[in-house]
Motif scaffolding. Structure first.
Motif, PDB file in Angstrom:
ATOM      1  N   ILE B 126      45.271  34.453  36.575  1.00 34.93           N
ATOM      2  CA  ILE B 126      44.332  33.693  35.741  1.00 34.93           C
ATOM      3  C   ILE B 126      44.004  32.341  36.365  1.00 34.93           C
ATOM      4  CG2 ILE B 126      44.981  34.811  33.586  1.00 34.93           C
ATOM      5  CD1 ILE B 126      46.663  32.249  32.985  1.00 34.93           C
ATOM      6  N   GLY B 127      44.565  32.067  37.535  1.00 36.51           N
ATOM      7  CA  GLY B 127      44.228  30.831  38.247  1.00 36.51           C
ATOM      8  C   GLY B 127      44.722  29.566  37.576  1.00 36.51           C
ATOM      9  N   LEU B 128      45.888  29.619  36.939  1.00 34.91           N
ATOM     10  CA  LEU B 128      46.410  28.424  36.271  1.00 34.91           C
ATOM     11  C   LEU B 128      47.807  28.061  36.786  1.00 34.91           C
ATOM     12  CD1 LEU B 128      45.339  28.881  32.523  1.00 34.91           C
ATOM     13  CD2 LEU B 128      44.362  27.376  34.235  1.00 34.91           C
ATOM     14  N   THR B 129      48.074  28.391  38.032  1.00 33.50           N
ATOM     15  CA  THR B 129      49.406  28.145  38.579  1.00 33.50           C
ATOM     16  C   THR B 129      49.829  26.686  38.422  1.00 33.50           C
ATOM     17  OG1 THR B 129      49.046  29.916  40.144  1.00 33.50           O
ATOM     18  CG2 THR B 129      50.827  28.410  40.649  1.00 33.50           C
ATOM     19  N   ASP B 130      48.859  25.775  38.582  1.00 36.84           N
ATOM     20  CA  ASP B 130      49.198  24.354  38.507  1.00 36.84           C
ATOM     21  C   ASP B 130      49.489  23.889  37.082  1.00 36.84           C
ATOM     22  OD1 ASP B 130      48.803  24.285  41.165  1.00 36.84           O
ATOM     23  OD2 ASP B 130      46.773  23.441  41.077  1.00 36.84           O
ATOM     24  N   GLY B 142      38.870  27.268  27.154  1.00 29.85           N
ATOM     25  CA  GLY B 142      38.803  28.385  28.105  1.00 29.85           C
ATOM     26  C   GLY B 142      40.151  28.658  28.743  1.00 29.85           C
ATOM     27  N   MET B 143      40.861  27.573  29.087  1.00 27.52           N
ATOM     28  CA  MET B 143      42.190  27.733  29.693  1.00 27.52           C
ATOM     29  C   MET B 143      43.149  28.373  28.700  1.00 27.52           C
ATOM     30  SD  MET B 143      42.697  24.123  31.583  1.00 27.52           S
ATOM     31  CE  MET B 143      42.167  23.823  33.255  1.00 27.52           C
ATOM     32  N   GLN B 144      43.092  27.925  27.434  1.00 29.45           N
ATOM     33  CA  GLN B 144      43.971  28.509  26.412  1.00 29.45           C
ATOM     34  C   GLN B 144      43.726  30.012  26.308  1.00 29.45           C
ATOM     35  OE1 GLN B 144      43.777  26.570  22.589  1.00 29.45           O
ATOM     36  NE2 GLN B 144      44.045  24.543  23.463  1.00 29.45           N
ATOM     37  N   ARG B 146      42.549  31.965  28.605  1.00 31.22           N
ATOM     38  CA  ARG B 146      43.060  32.643  29.794  1.00 31.22           C
ATOM     39  C   ARG B 146      44.561  32.876  29.666  1.00 31.22           C
ATOM     40  NH1 ARG B 146      39.593  28.961  33.530  1.00 31.22           N
ATOM     41  NH2 ARG B 146      41.125  29.057  35.200  1.00 31.22           N
ATOM     42  N   VAL B 147      45.256  31.873  29.124  1.00 35.81           N
ATOM     43  CA  VAL B 147      46.703  32.027  28.924  1.00 35.81           C
ATOM     44  C   VAL B 147      46.958  33.173  27.942  1.00 35.81           C
ATOM     45  CG1 VAL B 147      48.800  30.922  28.070  1.00 35.81           C
ATOM     46  CG2 VAL B 147      47.172  29.615  29.443  1.00 35.81           C
ATOM     47  N   ALA B 148      46.123  33.233  26.891  1.00 36.41           N
ATOM     48  CA  ALA B 148      46.297  34.302  25.899  1.00 36.41           C
ATOM     49  C   ALA B 148      46.095  35.674  26.540  1.00 36.41           C
ATOM     50  CB  ALA B 148      45.327  34.102  24.741  1.00 36.41           C
ATOM     51  N   ILE B 149      45.134  35.752  27.476  1.00 42.71           N
ATOM     52  CA  ILE B 149      44.898  37.030  28.151  1.00 42.71           C
ATOM     53  C   ILE B 149      46.088  37.378  29.061  1.00 42.71           C
ATOM     54  CG2 ILE B 149      43.438  38.196  29.861  1.00 42.71           C
ATOM     55  CD1 ILE B 149      41.055  36.672  28.610  1.00 42.71           C
ATOM     56  N   ALA B 150      46.609  36.352  29.743  1.00 41.57           N
ATOM     57  CA  ALA B 150      47.788  36.586  30.583  1.00 41.57           C
ATOM     58  C   ALA B 150      48.949  37.088  29.737  1.00 41.57           C
ATOM     59  CB  ALA B 150      48.175  35.297  31.306  1.00 41.57           C
ATOM     60  N   ARG B 151      49.107  36.498  28.546  1.00 45.64           N
ATOM     61  CA  ARG B 151      50.186  36.927  27.652  1.00 45.64           C
ATOM     62  C   ARG B 151      49.995  38.395  27.251  1.00 45.64           C
ATOM     63  NH1 ARG B 151      50.356  33.749  22.151  1.00 45.64           N
ATOM     64  NH2 ARG B 151      48.362  34.798  21.992  1.00 45.64           N
ATOM     65  N   ALA B 152      48.707  38.755  26.997  1.00 41.82           N
ATOM     66  CA  ALA B 152      48.424  40.136  26.615  1.00 41.82           C
ATOM     67  C   ALA B 152      48.747  41.098  27.758  1.00 41.82           C
ATOM     68  CB  ALA B 152      46.959  40.272  26.205  1.00 41.82           C
ATOM     69  N   LEU B 153      48.634  40.584  28.999  1.00 43.29           N
ATOM     70  CA  LEU B 153      48.877  41.442  30.163  1.00 43.29           C
ATOM     71  C   LEU B 153      50.338  41.436  30.606  1.00 43.29           C
ATOM     72  CD1 LEU B 153      45.768  40.383  32.281  1.00 43.29           C
ATOM     73  CD2 LEU B 153      46.118  42.610  31.214  1.00 43.29           C
ATOM     74  N   ALA B 154      51.156  40.598  29.943  1.00 40.92           N
ATOM     75  CA  ALA B 154      52.512  40.351  30.439  1.00 40.92           C
ATOM     76  C   ALA B 154      53.296  41.635  30.678  1.00 40.92           C
ATOM     77  CB  ALA B 154      53.263  39.439  29.485  1.00 40.92           C
ATOM     78  N   GLU B 155      53.183  42.588  29.782  1.00 39.22           N
ATOM     79  CA  GLU B 155      53.994  43.798  29.904  1.00 39.22           C
ATOM     80  C   GLU B 155      53.231  44.915  30.585  1.00 39.22           C
ATOM     81  OE1 GLU B 155      57.243  43.736  26.643  1.00 39.22           O
ATOM     82  OE2 GLU B 155      55.373  43.314  25.621  1.00 39.22           O
ATOM     83  N   SER B 156      52.250  44.534  31.393  1.00 37.22           N
ATOM     84  CA  SER B 156      51.428  45.482  32.156  1.00 37.22           C
ATOM     85  C   SER B 156      50.974  46.663  31.307  1.00 37.22           C
ATOM     86  CB  SER B 156      52.205  46.015  33.364  1.00 37.22           C
ATOM     87  OG  SER B 156      52.821  44.971  34.042  1.00 37.22           O
ATOM     88  N   PRO B 157      50.308  46.384  30.186  1.00 39.29           N
ATOM     89  CA  PRO B 157      49.865  47.498  29.343  1.00 39.29           C
ATOM     90  C   PRO B 157      48.714  48.226  30.010  1.00 39.29           C
ATOM     91  CG  PRO B 157      48.935  45.454  28.529  1.00 39.29           C
ATOM     92  CD  PRO B 157      49.819  45.084  29.678  1.00 39.29           C
ATOM     93  N   LYS B 158      48.574  49.487  29.650  1.00 37.38           N
ATOM     94  CA  LYS B 158      47.471  50.273  30.183  1.00 37.38           C
ATOM     95  C   LYS B 158      46.268  50.195  29.251  1.00 37.38           C
ATOM     96  CE  LYS B 158      48.843  51.050  33.918  1.00 37.38           C
ATOM     97  NZ  LYS B 158      48.032  50.311  34.863  1.00 37.38           N
ATOM     98  N   LEU B 159      46.429  49.440  28.170  1.00 40.49           N
ATOM     99  CA  LEU B 159      45.324  49.263  27.218  1.00 40.49           C
ATOM    100  C   LEU B 159      45.302  47.811  26.767  1.00 40.49           C
ATOM    101  CD1 LEU B 159      43.118  50.342  25.257  1.00 40.49           C
ATOM    102  CD2 LEU B 159      44.945  50.864  23.644  1.00 40.49           C
ATOM    103  N   LEU B 160      44.100  47.247  26.762  1.00 40.15           N
ATOM    104  CA  LEU B 160      43.940  45.857  26.338  1.00 40.15           C
ATOM    105  C   LEU B 160      42.991  45.859  25.145  1.00 40.15           C
ATOM    106  CD1 LEU B 160      45.029  43.223  27.440  1.00 40.15           C
ATOM    107  CD2 LEU B 160      43.045  43.090  28.947  1.00 40.15           C
TER     108      LEU B 160
END
Lengths: 292, 268
Positions: B126-130, B142-144, B146-160
């Motif tokens: 998500i480009g927020l390493t810093d 927008g950053m918040q 992106r973090v929420a999307i990263a959280r949704a992807l945390a467990e590598s789901p096959k469905l979003l």
């Protein structure tokens, strides 16, 4: 310009506030007639004689004199002891109040029916005058003996302090436990975690901004409850008793009744400071999310 | 291979007081293939969010059958088969960006070192390493999100599952987020069910756009838009003839009549 003033600046502001109160007191005393201002038989402004309004420096110097006569314990020692006595009971009452309030809030959050059943009683409980319940608590308590434990008057005082203190905690914590957004609650549901884990990972942290004012109110209530209950139960050793006792010498020794009042203020300040420290410890939980 | 989402004749009726009930969804059928991006679009009250909540098992259908990767929705939720993002980022204000992203992992007992590795992967995605140590209130909307999307992807789901995740963002941020979502989807290979109000958004992102209508909520049309692979989906696509045609088709389906001057692009 800084948004938050430095600690030194805040300390200076606090001192300025105290100085302002003293200034107003002394200014009124200097300007107003000794007999006060009376219009058509009604006192509009209070008397400013040395008996009605002793000088601030007299009140303070009285603290270093003995309580009675010229020998014996000094006044400040006596009121300090009384203040510590009251503080101990108030702290005890505060802890009971916080535990009970918290427990009630948890039950009310968990079970909607409990909220409907209990909340009105909680509100109603606060309309009962303290002086009415004080003798009841004492009488019930005196019948309690569990093993080696025997109910003392100070236990009654602590229970009455708790009776006042639990109310803001129950209401504030309930509000706080309900504070998380629907989005947060849905999210926890999608994670498949139950009520207890949701409580610890979401509801309790989210309740902190509501919890702290509730704890501060509870601390103030516990101190007031303790002082008033000491008077109505007739418990010796605390500030409440001294206030009553010393009020009797108001005309012969007008600075004397102020000593226990200062002690009561000091107890309140210590209680507030303690909650302030709790607030510092919980600071990370007081952030708020700016809406996206 | 079973489809990511299978919805069969699903209805959802909300019981009102005094017997008055509202039909939020009426006999809806929908199938989402693995890796497919499907948008649900329609006016308020058409039941698109309700449908998403049913798939997420945040609500249960009154009738009909619903399965996620061949399992009942409830089982899929318990197994953490999907990640979800809402219109509000819904970050926990007392946790840092890292703490928020690793929240589902921590709740499900994933070890510290594994969490750390996964979070740094996602932060890069998500480009927020810093911003790893920042708190949500220090981030833009927008950053918040992106973090929420990263959280949704945390467990590598096959469905979003995404419920208007960009709905509260300004137009510029929104388009940038759409570009990023295309890239993220390509990298994760996850199927997406995406609820939106915006026609261009649906067309830009989706393989298929599901058009819904209200009272009672039902699917009126399904439009194939597939505008090519992620490599071709960049800002130039937004000015492409095929994109405008897709927008016009979806708009016609929404309004039920051909719209004159299909070139005009409504931003919402």
């Amino acid at each position: 310009m800084t948004r938050r003033s430095a600690p030194l600046g805040r300390l200076a502001l606090g001192a300025l506030g105290i100085a302002a109160v003293i200034g107003v007191w002394e200014a009124y005393k200097a300007v107003a007639p000794d007999t006060g201002v009376v219009i058509g038989g009604t006192t509009v402004l209070p008397r400013s004689s040395d008996i009605a309004m002793p000088h601030v420096w007299d009140m303070f110097s009285r603290l270093s004199d003995p309580v009675i006569g010229t020998i014996g314990d000094t006044m400040w020692q006596t009121v300090l002891d009384a203040g510590l006595f009251t503080l101990r009971i108030a702290a005890f009452g505060w802890i009971i109040g916080v535990v009970v309030g918290f427990a009630l809030a948890l039950v009310m959050q968990r079970f909607t029916i409990a909220e409907a059943a209990v909340l009105p009683w909680i509100v109603l409980s606060q309309t009962v005058p303290l002086i009415a319940i004080a003798p009841l608590v004492r009488r019930w308590g005196s019948q309690i003996t569990i093993g080696g434990f025997e109910w003392q008057s100070e236990h009654s005082v602590a229970v009455i302090a708790a009776y006042l203190a639990f109310f803001p905690v129950a209401v504030g914590v309930l509000r706080g436990l309900k504070a998380p957004d629907a989005t947060h609650v849905d999210l926890m549901h999608t994670y498949g975690i139950g009520w207890w884990r949701t409580l610890f990972s979401l509801r309790l942290p989210a309740s902190v901004p509501f919890l702290l004012p509730a704890l501060r109110l509870a601390a103030a209530s516990a101190v007031i409850g303790t002082v008033v209950a000491e008077v109505s139960i007739g418990l010796r050793g605390g500030v409440g008793r001294l206030i009553i006792e010393y009020a009797q010498s108001a005309s012969s020794d007008p600075a004397k009744p102020w000593a226990p009042i200062f002690a009561a203020i000091a107890v309140g300040l210590v209680a507030a400071a303690f909650v302030g420290l709790l607030g510092l410890a919980l600071k990370p939980y007081r952030r708020s999310e700016i809406p996206a | 291979m079973s489809s990511a989402v299978e919805v069969r004749a699903v209805s959802r009726t909300f019981g009102g007081r005094k017997g008055a009930s509202v039909t939020a969804l009426e006999s809806v059928d929908l199938s989402v293939a693995p890796g497919e991006f499907v948008s649900l679009i329609g006016p308020s009250g058409c039941g698109k969010s309700t449908l998403l909540r049913l798939i997420a098992d945040l609500d249960t259908p009154t009738s009909g059958e619903l399965s996620v990767f061949g399992k009942p929705a409830r089982q899929a939720r318990v197994d953490q088969d999907y990640g979800i993002a809402f219109q509000q980022a819904g970050l926990l204000p007392w946790k840092t960006v890292t703490g928020n992203i690793e929240l589902p992992l921590a709740l499900h007992g994933v070890g510290r070192s594994e969490r750390k590795a996964r979070v740094s992967e996602l932060l890069e995605l998500i480009g927020l390493t810093d911003f790893a140590g920042h708190y949500p209130d220090q981030l833009s909307g927008g950053m918040q999100q992106r973090v929420a999307i990263a959280r949704a992807l945390a467990e590598s789901p096959k469905l979003l599952l995404m419920d208007e995740p960009f709905g509260a963002l300004d137009e510029m941020t929104r388009e940038r987020m759409q570009n990023e979502l295309v890239r993220i989807c390509a990298e994760t290979q996850a199927a997406v069910v995406f609820v939106t109000h915006s026609i261009p958004e649906a067309v830009f992102l989706s393989d298929r756009v599901v058009v819904m209508s209200p009272r009672p909520g039902r699917i009126t049309d399904v439009i194939d838009v597939s505008l090519g692979g992620p490599a071709e989906r960049d800002d130039s696509l937004r000015e492409d003839e095929a994109f405008f045609r897709g927008v016009a088709k979806v708009r016609e389906a929404l309004h039920g009549v051909p719209v004159a001057g299909a070139r005009g692009v409504d931003t919402r």
